[in-house]
Design a protein around this motif. Structure first.
Motif, PDB file in Angstrom:
ATOM      1  N   ILE A 194       0.727  -0.788   0.658  1.00 54.04           N
ATOM      2  CA  ILE A 194      -0.001  -0.252  -0.212  1.00 54.04           C
ATOM      3  C   ILE A 194       0.786   1.030  -0.156  1.00 54.04           C
ATOM      4  O   ILE A 194       0.023   2.059  -0.667  1.00 54.04           O
ATOM      5  CB  ILE A 194      -0.492  -0.080   1.334  1.00 54.04           C
ATOM      6  N   ALA A 195       1.816   1.335   0.622  1.00 52.72           N
ATOM      7  CA  ALA A 195       2.292   2.815   0.831  1.00 52.72           C
ATOM      8  C   ALA A 195       3.483   2.573  -0.305  1.00 52.72           C
ATOM      9  O   ALA A 195       3.933   3.622  -0.518  1.00 52.72           O
ATOM     10  CB  ALA A 195       3.961   2.155   2.239  1.00 52.72           C
ATOM     11  N   ALA A 196       4.188   1.424  -1.133  1.00 50.39           N
ATOM     12  CA  ALA A 196       4.549   1.607  -2.126  1.00 50.39           C
ATOM     13  C   ALA A 196       3.928   2.164  -3.361  1.00 50.39           C
ATOM     14  O   ALA A 196       4.236   3.116  -4.315  1.00 50.39           O
ATOM     15  CB  ALA A 196       4.557  -0.138  -2.576  1.00 50.39           C
ATOM     16  N   PHE A 197       2.300   1.821  -3.862  1.00 51.25           N
ATOM     17  CA  PHE A 197       1.296   2.183  -4.004  1.00 51.25           C
ATOM     18  C   PHE A 197       1.514   3.890  -3.754  1.00 51.25           C
ATOM     19  O   PHE A 197       0.606   5.263  -4.971  1.00 51.25           O
ATOM     20  CB  PHE A 197      -0.476   1.236  -3.986  1.00 51.25           C
ATOM     21  N   ILE A 198       1.045   4.638  -2.610  1.00 48.37           N
ATOM     22  CA  ILE A 198       0.446   5.487  -2.565  1.00 48.37           C
ATOM     23  C   ILE A 198       2.095   6.686  -3.064  1.00 48.37           C
ATOM     24  O   ILE A 198       1.867   7.744  -3.437  1.00 48.37           O
ATOM     25  CB  ILE A 198       0.962   6.107  -0.952  1.00 48.37           C
ATOM     26  N   ALA A 199       3.147   5.850  -2.473  1.00 47.46           N
ATOM     27  CA  ALA A 199       4.519   7.136  -3.216  1.00 47.46           C
ATOM     28  C   ALA A 199       4.176   6.258  -4.992  1.00 47.46           C
ATOM     29  O   ALA A 199       4.716   8.059  -5.236  1.00 47.46           O
ATOM     30  CB  ALA A 199       5.736   5.868  -2.535  1.00 47.46           C
ATOM     31  N   ALA A 200       3.651   5.814  -4.982  1.00 46.63           N
ATOM     32  CA  ALA A 200       3.689   5.946  -6.798  1.00 46.63           C
ATOM     33  C   ALA A 200       2.847   7.415  -6.929  1.00 46.63           C
ATOM     34  O   ALA A 200       2.768   7.087  -8.558  1.00 46.63           O
ATOM     35  CB  ALA A 200       3.196   4.705  -7.644  1.00 46.63           C
ATOM     36  N   ARG A 201       1.931   7.611  -6.982  1.00 42.17           N
ATOM     37  CA  ARG A 201       0.564   8.882  -6.848  1.00 42.17           C
ATOM     38  C   ARG A 201       1.716  10.157  -6.137  1.00 42.17           C
ATOM     39  O   ARG A 201       0.826  11.116  -6.643  1.00 42.17           O
ATOM     40  CB  ARG A 201      -0.081   8.132  -5.982  1.00 42.17           C
ATOM     41  N   LEU A 202       1.699   9.832  -5.942  1.00 43.71           N
ATOM     42  CA  LEU A 202       2.561  10.992  -5.314  1.00 43.71           C
ATOM     43  C   LEU A 202       3.761  11.932  -6.301  1.00 43.71           C
ATOM     44  O   LEU A 202       3.422  11.067  -7.924  1.00 43.71           O
ATOM     45  CB  LEU A 202       3.951  10.487  -4.396  1.00 43.71           C
ATOM     46  N   PRO A 203       3.474  13.200  -6.330  1.00 42.91           N
ATOM     47  CA  PRO A 203       4.385  13.994  -7.319  1.00 42.91           C
ATOM     48  C   PRO A 203       5.921  13.709  -7.487  1.00 42.91           C
ATOM     49  O   PRO A 203       6.346  13.579  -6.644  1.00 42.91           O
ATOM     50  CB  PRO A 203       3.859  15.311  -6.957  1.00 42.91           C
ATOM     51  N   GLN A 204       6.057  14.127  -8.639  1.00 39.07           N
ATOM     52  CA  GLN A 204       7.600  14.497  -7.986  1.00 39.07           C
ATOM     53  C   GLN A 204       8.629  12.467  -8.834  1.00 39.07           C
ATOM     54  O   GLN A 204       8.881  12.336  -8.211  1.00 39.07           O
ATOM     55  CB  GLN A 204       8.640  15.399  -7.654  1.00 39.07           C
ATOM     56  N   GLN A 205       7.942  12.104  -9.986  1.00 31.97           N
ATOM     57  CA  GLN A 205       8.231  10.641 -10.086  1.00 31.97           C
ATOM     58  C   GLN A 205       8.981  10.588 -11.444  1.00 31.97           C
ATOM     59  O   GLN A 205       9.174  11.751 -11.820  1.00 31.97           O
ATOM     60  CB  GLN A 205       6.794   9.963 -10.797  1.00 31.97           C
TER      61      GLN A 205
END
Length: 331
Positions: A288-299
């Protein structure tokens, strides 16, 4: 039996226990084996993260997400390592030959069955996972690596079952050597594929698949050839059927000493369910943390940074697991 006879019966096992002196040297020696067993795989993964991070944040971000998903399908069943070690160690310690043999076969049945089911589920969920993570632009980069990691799951389950059985055999050094062998193959393959050959994630996926295939074969060989400790297992073989020999001791409850042909497959699976639920909660939080991080800006920098921090934490936290992987007293 009068009181004098009972005292004589009790004296022998109590004297044997008194001879098992625990010193700092013994603690450090056994703990070092447990540390090697636990830390080998996280360190190998940390090398992969370091190499990928030095090459491309895009590759590292895809690697982070794929590993978070596939680890949920493999590490969640760590009862195949820790739980199997406890059950096999119990039957070995009480001299239950047939129960030990049954537990070994049950562990590999669970490993293969769960591994194949997880592979099928992962293979069918690739598109929904990419869509949910928002990494549609990286689909071409992730597809080959994802399916390689999914195919690795059954082999990883078999390797975990082997380490559990070997630990239950009171051969923690063999279990640690198996994990170190796979980690060394993984590190060497990573350096060759990514540094020397300048490959991509697909080549890294094949490295992981090959290292787990080799370790699963080696693990099966070790389990089939190594004899558990104890006088009851002097002529032990996984593939021969003979009458069970049970250790008789007033320190063992009769209900625990009687094993016969083992406790049954469903009892074996039930005993591992509590550990599986705990692992499911932990690994789900990582995914879940990885999915949230993937949705954050600055990818892709954000997801790549999340992968680095998570792997560093995993590598250090596994050292603390040595307390419950240290072997029980030997015969």
């Amino acid at each position: 039996m009068d009181m004098a006879d009972e005292d004589e019966v009790l004296e022998e096992p109590l004297a044997a226990l008194g001879e098992r002196e625990t010193t700092w040297g013994v603690i450090l020696r056994e703990s070092s084996k447990a540390i090697a067993l636990q830390i080998a795989s996280p360190l190998a993964t940390l090398v992969e993260v370091a190499v990928l991070g030095s090459r491309s944040f895009s590759e590292l971000s895809v690697y982070t997400l794929v590993c978070a998903v596939c680890n949920l399908a493999s590490v969640v069943f760590n009862f195949l390592s820790d739980g199997v070690a406890a059950k096999v160690s119990r039957s070995v310690g009480s001299g239950q030959v047939a129960a030990t043999r049954s537990n070994v076969f049950y562990s590999y049945t669970c490993a293969l069955g769960l591994g194949l089911v997880c592979f099928a589920l992962l293979a069918g969920l690739f598109s929904p996972i990419i869509a949910a993570s928002g990494l549609e632009s990286s689909r071409h980069l992730a597809s080959g690596f994802y399916y390689c990691k999914a195919a690795t799951v059954p082999l990883a389950q078999i390797t975990m079952a082997s380490t559990g059985v070997l630990s239950g055999y009171q051969s923690l050094e063999s279990a640690a050597a198996l994990n170190i062998f796979r980690a060394c193959l993984s590190v060497a393959g990573t350096l060759v594929a990514l540094v020397w050959l300048k490959g991509n994630l697909l080549q890294l996926g094949f490295v992981g698949l090959g290292s787990y295939a080799a370790s699963s074969l080696l693990g099966l060989t070790l389990v089939a050839t190594i004899r558990p400790r104890g006088s009851a297992f002097e002529d032990f073989s996984l593939f021969s059927r003979r009458r069970d020999t049970t250790l008789t001791s007033p320190l063992l409850e009769r209900g625990e000493a009687d094993g016969g042909e083992g406790e049954g497959f469903w009892r074996f699976a039930k005993d591992g369910s509590a550990m599986m639920i705990r692992s499911l909660a932990l690994q789900s939080s990582f995914m879940i943390a990885a999915f949230i991080a993937a949705r954050l800006p600055q990818q892709p920098e954000t997801l790549a940074a999340h992968g680095i921090v998570t792997q560093v934490w995993m590598a250090t936290s596994y050292i603390t697991c040595l307390l419950y992987t240290s072997p029980s007293p030997r015969d």
